[in-house]
Design an enzyme around this catalytic site. Structure first.
Site, mmCIF file in Angstrom:
data_model
loop_
_atom_site.group_PDB
_atom_site.id
_atom_site.type_symbol
_atom_site.label_atom_id
_atom_site.label_comp_id
_atom_site.label_asym_id
_atom_site.label_seq_id
_atom_site.Cartn_x
_atom_site.Cartn_y
_atom_site.Cartn_z
ATOM 1 N N SER A 169 0.875 -1.180 0.000
ATOM 2 C CA SER A 169 0.000 0.000 0.000
ATOM 3 C C SER A 169 0.901 1.216 0.000
ATOM 4 O O SER A 169 2.014 1.177 0.540
ATOM 5 C CB SER A 169 -0.862 0.021 1.264
ATOM 6 O OG SER A 169 -1.465 1.294 1.424
ATOM 7 N N TYR A 227 -3.009 -0.636 10.421
ATOM 8 C CA TYR A 227 -2.908 -1.106 9.023
ATOM 9 C C TYR A 227 -1.639 -0.545 8.387
ATOM 10 O O TYR A 227 -0.848 -1.279 7.787
ATOM 11 C CB TYR A 227 -4.154 -0.634 8.260
ATOM 12 C CG TYR A 227 -4.107 -0.844 6.769
ATOM 13 C CD1 TYR A 227 -4.276 -2.110 6.229
ATOM 14 C CD2 TYR A 227 -3.899 0.231 5.891
ATOM 15 C CE1 TYR A 227 -4.242 -2.317 4.851
ATOM 16 C CE2 TYR A 227 -3.867 0.039 4.523
ATOM 17 C CZ TYR A 227 -4.040 -1.237 4.003
ATOM 18 O OH TYR A 227 -4.007 -1.436 2.638
#
Ligand SMILES: NC(=O)c1ccc[n+]([C@@H]2O[C@H](COP(=O)([O-])OP(=O)(O)OC[C@H]3O[C@@H](n4cnc5c(N)ncnc54)[C@H](OP(=O)(O)O)[C@@H]3O)[C@@H](O)[C@H]2O)c1
Length: 239
Positions: A126, A139
């Site tokens: 990500s 996260y």
């Protein structure tokens, strides 16, 4: 590497980017796509073999390895993202279990097959590996760790001819970002760009317009140069 006639395994293959990656690999002529999912999956294409695969479950990973006799490309795509504020360590552990250790265990388990084929690993990380969105800090921390692990694996596995790609994905229109009112890329477009990056041999793949804006400065920047210099310490193994 080329996807035509290849054998691919995608985790988190039942929806979102994972599902789009399965279809994109089929469109490029993959001869077998193993679709790792936690729930049973039906796919109309007979080249798809479903694998029951929770990436946090060591026994399921062992069983999956027994069902795969050759592999060219492992895509560690399964992931979770929960809203949190770092007040509960269990939430951080949950993210690390899936987003870091899940991909790590899959990589260790399938490495013999990937070494044999001189194949490739794609870790769908990500953009948040580079800078956190503090609404999902656990996260982001798990993705930063997964990216760093990807960089080390890239250096360590080069001697075995196994390529390791990181995908620095930006906002994509899946369940994960439902409720976020921002511009999002389509999962199909992201999947296509990931496979383009793999076929071109890009180490770091920026598969959507938001992440793409970082690509040039990342590839020519001081941090990437540092990665290359530090990786050179394990290069003699390759010679
Ligand atoms: N969407 C974005 O904006 C974005 C941005 C950057 C990176 N990413 C990354 O892209 C990847 C795919 O996400 P997505 O956007 O497609 O989200 P998604 O639609 O929420 O899909 C997540 C997938 O991961 C699977 N999964 C979750 N925990 C698992 C486990 N323990 N074992 C096996 N599979 C598990 C889910 O399976 P179930 O259906 O069984 O839950 C689902 O298939 C993730 O790694 C995510 O972090 C996404």
């Amino acid at each position: 590497m080329t996807l035509a006639n290849s054998t691919v395994l995608v985790t988190g293959a039942n929806r979102g980017i994972g599902r789009a990656l399965v279809d994109a690999a089929l469109r490029r002529g993959a001869k077998r796509v193993y679709a790792g999912t936690r729930r049973p999956l039906d796919h109309v294409d007979e080249r798809v073999t479903p694998l029951g695969l929770d990436v946090t479950d060591a026994a399921q990973i062992r069983r999956a390895v027994e069902q795969v006799d050759a592999l060219d490309l492992l895509v560690n795509n399964a992931g979770i993202a929960l809203l949190d504020d770092l007040s509960d360590p269990a939430v951080l552990e949950q993210h690390l279990a899936v987003n870091l250790f899940g991909g790590y265990r899959m990589t260790r388990a399938f490495l013999p097959l990937l070494t044999r084929s001189r194949g490739a690993i794609v870790n769908n990380v990500s953009m948040m590996a580079l800078a956190p969105f503090p609404v999902t800090p656990a996260y982001a921390a798990s993705k930063a760790a997964a990216f760093n692990l990807t960089q080390s694996l890239r250096a360590l596995l080069a001697a075995d001819g196994v390529r390791v790609h990181a995908v620095l994905t930006g906002p994509t229109d899946t369940e994960m970002t439902r409720g976020l009112d921002i511009a999002k890329a389509s999962p199909d477009g992201v999947a296509r760009a990931i496979l383009d990056g793999v076929e071109r041999g890009d180490e770091d793949i920026f598969p959507d317009p938001v992440s793409e804006a970082l690509a040039e400065s990342w590839r020519t920047g001081a941090v990437k140069e540092l990665e290359r210099r530090l990786a050179a310490f394990v290069a003699p193994r390759a010679a």
